[in-house]
Enzyme design. Structure first.
Site, PDB file in Angstrom:
ATOM      1  N   MET A  78       0.819  -1.210   0.000  1.00  0.00           N
ATOM      2  CA  MET A  78       0.000   0.000   0.000  1.00  0.00           C
ATOM      3  C   MET A  78       0.860   1.270   0.000  1.00  0.00           C
ATOM      4  O   MET A  78       2.067   1.219   0.216  1.00  0.00           O
ATOM      5  CB  MET A  78      -0.926   0.005   1.221  1.00  0.00           C
ATOM      6  CG  MET A  78      -1.936  -1.127   1.232  1.00  0.00           C
ATOM      7  SD  MET A  78      -2.992  -1.124   2.685  1.00  0.00           S
ATOM      8  CE  MET A  78      -3.988   0.358   2.391  1.00  0.00           C
ATOM      9  N   HIS A  79       0.196   2.402  -0.247  1.00  0.00           N
ATOM     10  CA  HIS A  79       0.722   3.749  -0.007  1.00  0.00           C
ATOM     11  C   HIS A  79       1.747   4.245  -1.018  1.00  0.00           C
ATOM     12  O   HIS A  79       2.053   5.436  -1.060  1.00  0.00           O
ATOM     13  CB  HIS A  79       1.351   3.878   1.393  1.00  0.00           C
ATOM     14  CG  HIS A  79       0.550   3.300   2.500  1.00  0.00           C
ATOM     15  ND1 HIS A  79      -0.763   3.653   2.733  1.00  0.00           N
ATOM     16  CD2 HIS A  79       0.865   2.378   3.448  1.00  0.00           C
ATOM     17  CE1 HIS A  79      -1.206   2.980   3.787  1.00  0.00           C
ATOM     18  NE2 HIS A  79      -0.249   2.204   4.226  1.00  0.00           N
ATOM     19  N   ASP A 237      -2.687  -4.992   0.542  1.00  0.00           N
ATOM     20  CA  ASP A 237      -2.178  -6.295   0.967  1.00  0.00           C
ATOM     21  C   ASP A 237      -2.872  -6.852   2.209  1.00  0.00           C
ATOM     22  O   ASP A 237      -3.232  -8.037   2.253  1.00  0.00           O
ATOM     23  CB  ASP A 237      -0.662  -6.260   1.163  1.00  0.00           C
ATOM     24  CG  ASP A 237      -0.175  -5.108   2.015  1.00  0.00           C
ATOM     25  OD1 ASP A 237      -1.002  -4.368   2.609  1.00  0.00           O
ATOM     26  OD2 ASP A 237       1.052  -4.916   2.094  1.00  0.00           O
TER      27      ASP A 237
END
Length: 489
Positions: A78-79, A237
């Site tokens: 992520m991110h 995830d």
């Protein structure tokens, strides 16, 4: 029919081929480089993700009935910030979730704009790993690159784009960008304005099990699969791992002991804790979840074993650990700073309590216990919201250790369910693909059919009591060290 799950991780991509009943036919892993241009920076090249994924898909499908492939979906780190220009070409290397360069940008958002304001827009506050602070960093330090941006994406969504030609993301992954109005599952105009972007620069939002399109003709020909293969949006995830663990539906819990460590609690209701210690995100099941995230978990044990002790025999090192709940050594597991519940990039790992009779086993035990205590910190925040959890699933590389599972069961006082198949986000991605192809009515129906528990670790009352006393000591260590961390960084 066959379904493919693609888990775009930090060090490798893991690809999984699943039959409709959940039987795993094949698993392939392909590694790619991680770059550290400066201390605290962490980057990857999206082209590496795509190249290794395509090589992995070819390997995954060797010997399989390629005409039976019906769907593909994702779990992913992520991110990360992926930015494309007007030709849909990558402008610069992706800035990853574990990159720490955005401290000033987070201070601007949390300090000058205000945590309460930011939380009102997004249900979360700014963390150095989140995407919006990275955008602000690029705007300040690389204005020429910022001016070229025509699309902002997340790592797994870049793969979806390369496979389908569609700019898309899902609400679970988008929740970690600090650009999403999580409660209402839409982009936040206020955050877009703060970052100097328009909504047109963001991908279209989907639910995790929604079909975003079909594979491009060139992709179908290259892989030998039908052009009708559907691609579902997928999930971040941890949300994908929760699907694979069956931790969907109100009040279910999943603990992940991977590179990072998480406590994931699904919720039918939208909830935000008072201090934003937990992330409040959309989940992959058209609902919400709370998540406590520590930046490293199993990676702590790997660091301790590989770099400090100098061994790869993890099991042997744990064999001599006998007296649980009686260790006089404590370990703060903050090698890379910490996210939940402290949001402090300056926090550092610390051993305390060592004496002349401290053994190697005591320190190894302290590492395992320190991660468990830190996970409990997040569980305590969830309890403060009135959430009561009695059991949890567990996944990730660290979950393969029977000793670590026992420690976690007793530190958190939870029944810990061990899964028959523990493939994490790649399996979750395949399950989401199956739902998108209408093999299952919804995510919960897929989980009920596919996920099977083979063993449960029960907490032991006497050991729970011992660990309760240890935890009350552990929770005092960080406050005592907090000011010192700021001085030594």
């Amino acid at each position: 029919m066959l379904y493919i799950g693609i888990d775009l991780g930090t060090s490798s991509v893991k690809l999984l081929l699943m039959e409709e009943d959940g039987t795993v036919k094949n698993v392939v892993t392909r590694e790619y480089p991680l770059y550290f241009p400066k201390p605290g920076w962490s980057e990857q090249r999206p082209e590496d993700w795509y190249n290794e994924t395509m090589l992995g898909l070819r390997e995954l499908l060797e010997g399989a009935d390629k005409e039976a492939v019906a769907g593909i979906s994702f779990g992913g780190q992520m991110h990360g910030l992926v930015i494309l220009d007007e030709k849909d070409e990558v402008i610069r290397p992706a800035i990853l979730w574990n990159d720490g360069r955005t401290a000033q940008e987070c201070e601007y958002l949390n300090g000058e704009i205000g945590k309460e304001t930011i939380s009102g827009y997004t249900a979360n506050i700014a963390f150095t790993g989140f995407t919006a602070p990275k955008l602000l960093w690029v705007k300040k330090h690389e204005p020429e690159n910022f001016a070229r941006i025509r699309k902002i994406m997340l790592p797994k969504d870049y793969l979806a784009y390369r496979l389908t030609g569609v700019h898309c993301t899902d609400v679970s992954d988008a929740s970690g960008m600090l650009l999403l109005d999580v409660k209402n599952r839409r982009w936040s105009k206020e955050m877009c304005d703060l970052c100097g972007i328009t909504e047109e620069l963001l991908p279209k939002l989907y639910e995790s099990d929604e079909c975003v399109g079909t594979v491009l003709p060139d992709i179908a020909r290259t892989l030998g699969i039908p052009e009708t293969v559907k691609v579902a949006a997928g999930a971040g995830d941890n949300a994908a791992a929760a699907v694979a663990a069956g931790a969907v539906g109100d009040g279910n819990c999943n603990i992940s002991l991977g590179t990072s460590g998480t406590v994931f609690i699904s919720s039918a209701e939208f909830r935000v804790d008072r201090n934003n210690a937990l992330h409040a995100f959309c989940d992959a099941n058209h609902s919400y979840h709370l998540m406590g995230c520590m930046l490293s978990a199993a990676s702590f044990n790997k660091w301790w074993m590989d770099e400090i002790i100098g061994t790869k025999d993890y099991r042997k090192e744990q064999e001599s650990i006998q007296k649980l709940g009686e260790n006089h050594v404590f370990y703060l597991p903050y090698l890379m700073g910490e996210r939940s519940p402290y949001n402090n990039p300056n926090a550092r790992a610390t051993f305390i309590g060592m004496t002349m009779d401290t053994t190697r086993a005591d320190m190894t035990q302290a590492v395992l216990e320190g991660v468990a205590f830190a996970l409990r910190d997040s569980l305590e925040v969830a309890k403060s919201l009135g959430i009561r959890i009695e059991r949890t699933k567990i996944c990730g590389g660290g979950a393969k250790s029977p000793l670590w599972r026992k420690i976690i069961a007793n530190v958190l006082n939870l029944k810990v369910d061990i899964l028959e198949t523990e493939e994490g986000p790649s399996l979750g991605g395949a399950m989401l693909a199956a739902v998108a192809c209408e093999a299952y009515e919804n995510v919960e129906a897929a989980a009920k059919q596919i996920v099977k528990v083979v063993e449960t670790v029960e907490p032991e009352p006497e050991l729970v009591e011992k660990y309760e006393a240890c935890y009350q000591k552990f929770r005092k260590i960080y406050p005592a060290c907090r000011e010192l961390f700021d001085e030594i960084v």
